[in-house]
Design a protein around this motif. Structure first.
Motif, PDB file in Angstrom:
ATOM      1  N   TRP A 155      -1.583 -10.551   2.816  1.00  0.00           N
ATOM      2  CA  TRP A 155      -1.159  -9.403   3.521  1.00  0.00           C
ATOM      3  C   TRP A 155      -2.324  -8.287   3.529  1.00  0.00           C
ATOM      4  CZ3 TRP A 155       4.615  -7.568   3.875  1.00  0.00           C
ATOM      5  CH2 TRP A 155       4.956  -6.661   5.039  1.00  0.00           C
ATOM      6  N   GLU A 156      -2.363  -7.984   2.282  1.00  0.00           N
ATOM      7  CA  GLU A 156      -3.433  -6.803   2.094  1.00  0.00           C
ATOM      8  C   GLU A 156      -4.816  -6.963   2.501  1.00  0.00           C
ATOM      9  OE1 GLU A 156      -3.230  -5.960  -2.269  1.00  0.00           O
ATOM     10  OE2 GLU A 156      -1.389  -4.732  -2.010  1.00  0.00           O
ATOM     11  N   GLY A 223       1.348   4.334   4.155  1.00  0.00           N
ATOM     12  CA  GLY A 223       0.105   3.187   4.253  1.00  0.00           C
ATOM     13  C   GLY A 223       0.725   1.981   4.702  1.00  0.00           C
ATOM     14  N   LEU A 224       0.046   1.070   5.168  1.00  0.00           N
ATOM     15  CA  LEU A 224       0.334  -0.414   5.246  1.00  0.00           C
ATOM     16  C   LEU A 224      -0.192  -1.077   3.895  1.00  0.00           C
ATOM     17  CD1 LEU A 224      -0.842  -1.025   8.753  1.00  0.00           C
ATOM     18  CD2 LEU A 224       1.514  -0.491   8.310  1.00  0.00           C
ATOM     19  N   PRO A 225       0.397  -2.062   3.606  1.00  0.00           N
ATOM     20  CA  PRO A 225      -0.180  -2.690   2.355  1.00  0.00           C
ATOM     21  C   PRO A 225      -1.855  -3.058   2.561  1.00  0.00           C
ATOM     22  CG  PRO A 225       1.731  -3.821   3.136  1.00  0.00           C
ATOM     23  CD  PRO A 225       1.248  -2.859   4.331  1.00  0.00           C
ATOM     24  N   GLY A 226      -2.333  -2.865   1.273  1.00  0.00           N
ATOM     25  CA  GLY A 226      -3.914  -2.971   1.508  1.00  0.00           C
ATOM     26  C   GLY A 226      -4.680  -1.901   1.709  1.00  0.00           C
ATOM     27  N   THR A 227      -4.073  -0.576   2.080  1.00  0.00           N
ATOM     28  CA  THR A 227      -4.877   0.395   2.756  1.00  0.00           C
ATOM     29  C   THR A 227      -5.167   1.471   1.756  1.00  0.00           C
ATOM     30  OG1 THR A 227      -2.602   1.280   3.535  1.00  0.00           O
ATOM     31  CG2 THR A 227      -3.637   0.158   4.957  1.00  0.00           C
ATOM     32  N   ASP A 255       3.698  -5.461  -8.633  1.00  0.00           N
ATOM     33  CA  ASP A 255       2.323  -5.555  -9.087  1.00  0.00           C
ATOM     34  C   ASP A 255       2.003  -4.830 -10.139  1.00  0.00           C
ATOM     35  OD1 ASP A 255      -0.362  -6.119  -9.444  1.00  0.00           O
ATOM     36  OD2 ASP A 255      -1.166  -5.530  -7.385  1.00  0.00           O
ATOM     37  N   ALA A 256       1.991  -5.377 -11.307  1.00  0.00           N
ATOM     38  CA  ALA A 256       1.851  -4.455 -12.544  1.00  0.00           C
ATOM     39  C   ALA A 256       0.328  -3.757 -12.594  1.00  0.00           C
ATOM     40  CB  ALA A 256       1.843  -5.572 -13.975  1.00  0.00           C
ATOM     41  N   THR A 257      -0.582  -4.167 -11.810  1.00  0.00           N
ATOM     42  CA  THR A 257      -1.800  -3.546 -11.804  1.00  0.00           C
ATOM     43  C   THR A 257      -1.898  -2.362 -10.748  1.00  0.00           C
ATOM     44  OG1 THR A 257      -2.992  -5.046 -10.044  1.00  0.00           O
ATOM     45  CG2 THR A 257      -2.953  -5.722 -12.377  1.00  0.00           C
ATOM     46  N   SER A 258      -0.791  -2.178 -10.003  1.00  0.00           N
ATOM     47  CA  SER A 258      -0.926  -1.244  -8.744  1.00  0.00           C
ATOM     48  C   SER A 258       0.015   0.148  -9.309  1.00  0.00           C
ATOM     49  CB  SER A 258      -0.318  -1.896  -7.536  1.00  0.00           C
ATOM     50  OG  SER A 258      -0.333  -0.952  -6.593  1.00  0.00           O
ATOM     51  N   ILE A 259      -0.546   1.144  -8.842  1.00  0.00           N
ATOM     52  CA  ILE A 259       0.143   2.431  -9.091  1.00  0.00           C
ATOM     53  C   ILE A 259       1.094   2.956  -7.981  1.00  0.00           C
ATOM     54  CG2 ILE A 259      -0.443   5.091  -9.601  1.00  0.00           C
ATOM     55  CD1 ILE A 259      -3.184   4.251 -10.817  1.00  0.00           C
TER      56      ILE A 259
END
Length: 364
Positions: A155-156, A223-227, A255-259
């Motif tokens: 998706w992103e 914001g949309l996923p991946g933006t 997602d443990a790597t995402s803020i």
């Protein structure tokens, strides 16, 4: 007489993510002047002990971070008393921790011996079945979450390809100037890490309202996923650190790597992802929207791809929620059975010993 009380902020203690079970206790274990490990069988009883301790500390004017259980979001797994640099945590469930500095910075209180042994023996088979069910469903939920993470990455990728990244960078730079101005501190920044939320029983749960309730200014990022919502917050966090400002990062429960959130305590300013699964809208004058949805170019082919991806994602995340709900039901059943075997007199004596140790620590 004026009573001055501390405040409480709730965080998720551990999270079930696409990368497995995650937590952020490492820095607290490293930084705490004193850590108390509560070793125990699966139980709800220690949550009440921790909640009573929160009240005790807050009434004495201390601020407390509470770390909640991802399966039972009203149950407390740990607490951190900021001014005392004191960490108290259930160190057997849902994640096991062992002390590395006994006798100095760390102390263990064992609650393994606070049960009627004959009752434990009588409940053994039922508890074993429930524990096996819990483990099986947790495993399946984590498998589905891993699949959901992979689908979300698809998706992103579609949105990354149609994003106006130069404009994204301009907005990020504008926010740096607006939030930080000319502030430059001569101290080193202190960086903290917390988990914002997690998949819980049937659906996602977050503690953004608790984490941001004291902020005088909140930026809600749409914001949309991946933006680039996480990218924007990471860049602002890096800028704050460069200027000597303290930073708290709130990490994503999928997602443990995402803020998902960044907070600057000294400025009383925070920014957070306010889209699903933690959708929030501006609700007071302190709230400002950062809308980066228009930066994603309209594209019919991309939308068709996303429709298919979104449907797959919803199906998989829905199954993960069902598996988690079944796991929590089994876990709750096992804990209720264990708590019925509790020797209340012995348990209360152990709790009194815990309070006595805390009193002695406060007086040091």
């Amino acid at each position: 007489m004026v009573n001055i009380y501390g405040h409480i902020i709730d965080y998720m203690g551990t999270a079930y993510t696409g990368q497995g079970v995650q937590h952020k206790y490492e820095e607290l274990l490293a930084e705490s002047k004193k850590t108390i490990f509560l070793k125990c069988l699966p139980t709800h009883s220690l949550s009440q002990v921790l909640n009573d301790l929160v009240v005790y500390f807050v009434n004495k004017g201390y601020s407390v971070d509470k770390f909640m259980n991802p399966g039972h979001v009203d149950k407390t797994d740990a607490l951190f008393v900021t001014e005392l640099e004191l960490l108290i945590l259930q160190a057997s469930h849902p994640v096991s921790f062992e002390p590395t500095d006994l006798g100095k910075r760390q102390k263990v209180f064992s609650f393994y011996d606070v049960y009627h042994q004959d009752q434990l023996l009588g409940q053994h088979n039922e508890v074993s079945v429930l524990s096996t069910e819990e483990k099986t469903h947790i495993g399946q939920a984590l498998k589905e979450l891993k699949n959901a993470k992979a689908i979300h990455d698809e998706w992103e990728a579609v949105n990354i390809a149609r994003m106006d990244w130069p404009r994204h960078e301009e907005i990020t730079e504008d926010l740096k100037r607006e939030i930080f101005g000319t502030i430059e501190l001569t101290k080193a920044a202190h960086v903290s890490h917390r988990i914002v939320g997690s998949l819980s029983a049937g659906s996602a749960h977050d503690f953004i309202p608790s984490i941001t309730k004291h902020a005088k200014r909140r930026f809600l990022i749409k914001g949309l996923p991946g933006t680039g919502k996480s990218t924007m917050m990471r860049a602002l966090g890096d800028e704050a650190q460069r200027r000597g400002l303290d930073v708290l990062y709130g990490w994503c429960g999928l997602d443990a790597t995402s803020i998902d959130l960044v907070l600057f305590p000294e400025l009383s300013v925070c920014l957070f992802d306010s889209t699903q699964p933690h959708a929030y809208d501006a609700e007071s004058p302190r709230d400002e929207l950062v809308d980066i949805v228009p930066l994603c170019a309209e594209d019919d082919d991309a939308e068709k791809k996303i429709d298919e991806i979104r449907n797959r994602y919803r199906a998989v995340i829905g199954e993960a929620g069902k598996q988690m709900q079944a796991a929590v039901q089994a876990q709750n059943g096992a804990r209720i059975q264990m708590d019925r075997a509790l020797n209340v007199e012995v348990f209360e004596k152990k709790v009194q010993d815990l309070y006595a140790f805390i009193h002695a620590f406060e007086e040091e």
